[in-house]
Design a protein around this motif. Sequence first.
Motif: not given
Length: 282
Positions: A72-81, A91-99, A139-147
């Motif tokens: 598991d990564p440290r909490p300071e780390v975010a990935f855009v895979l 949904s797109a919003r839920e995918n970001v919100s869960v992070a 999808m790529q932009r949702v992943a970026l928003a989440r990261g």
Amino acid sequence: MSDLRLSGITYVLSRTLLDDVSLDFKAGELTALSGPSGSGKTTLLSVAGGLIEPTSGTSSYADGSMWLGTGDPRPEVAFVLQVYGLVPILSARENVSVALRARGVKPAEADERAEAALARFHIADLGDRQVEELSGGQMQRVALARGLCVGAGVLLADEPTSELDEGNRGLVLAELRKEADRGAVVVVATHDPAVADACDAHYVIDEGRLVDHVEEVHFEHFAHPERRLVEEAAPPHFDDMPAAAPATGERAPDEPAPEPTPAPARHRLSEDDAAFRRPDPK
Ligand SMILES: Nc1ncnc2c1ncn2[C@@H]1O[C@H](COP(=O)(O)OP(=O)(O)OP(=O)(O)O)[C@@H](O)[C@H]1O
């Protein structure tokens, strides 16, 4: 602000995938990581961010090891895979919100911040859409928003613009720059020379090793985007191309045959190539 420091990273599975890589990814800077397909960029980001344990060497941030012993990564780390890692039925919003919720943000606030993060990438109108209904670029932009929504100290983005048109690529670069400007370490693995050029620092790896000079990267190993750009910048010229055929026009009987035009030498990436120019040192 802290740098992300890689020291003597070696990673061996059935063969050596990373070989004694040492470098600092600086806080407040955008750093590009490029190299041929299969050279080890994703593996290096995974070790750097604490997803996998190096066989030897260390990845450290703020004086602590990135490898926590769990994957598991440290909490300071975010990935855009590279493969986004989105949950298709949310949904797109839920995918970001869960992070955000996973970092302890209350649901209502997480949803609000998720909405704002989608707006940064001009996809707020897609918030209710199930991810499996989105295009690759969306999808790529949702992943970026989440990261980017979590305000991480270290942001590791694996080919975050591969599916995007030029306008959206510029938007993403501007948003990554904002992350660096607030002091984050931002590393972007990329095949896109325009992205590498926009970064403050640019490291190249080849066969798991850091390449000191971009000239050492073999042109023919590169994935297609660079190859296309380099070929557009200069006409085709491969060693195995036949010499140019002599002119076929009529000649006078005693006129000597024209010398065949030699094929130019194989093109090599050099510092003169805009495609892989290192930014000037500050
Ligand atoms: N789990 C694994 N087991 C064995 N080999 C692996 C594993 N994961 C990756 N590799 C190999 O490690 C090498 C580096 O892979 P990596 O995904 O890091 O390259 P990359 O530079 O990110 O490539 P690309 O630009 O195509 O995404 C490749 O040769 C790959 O086949």
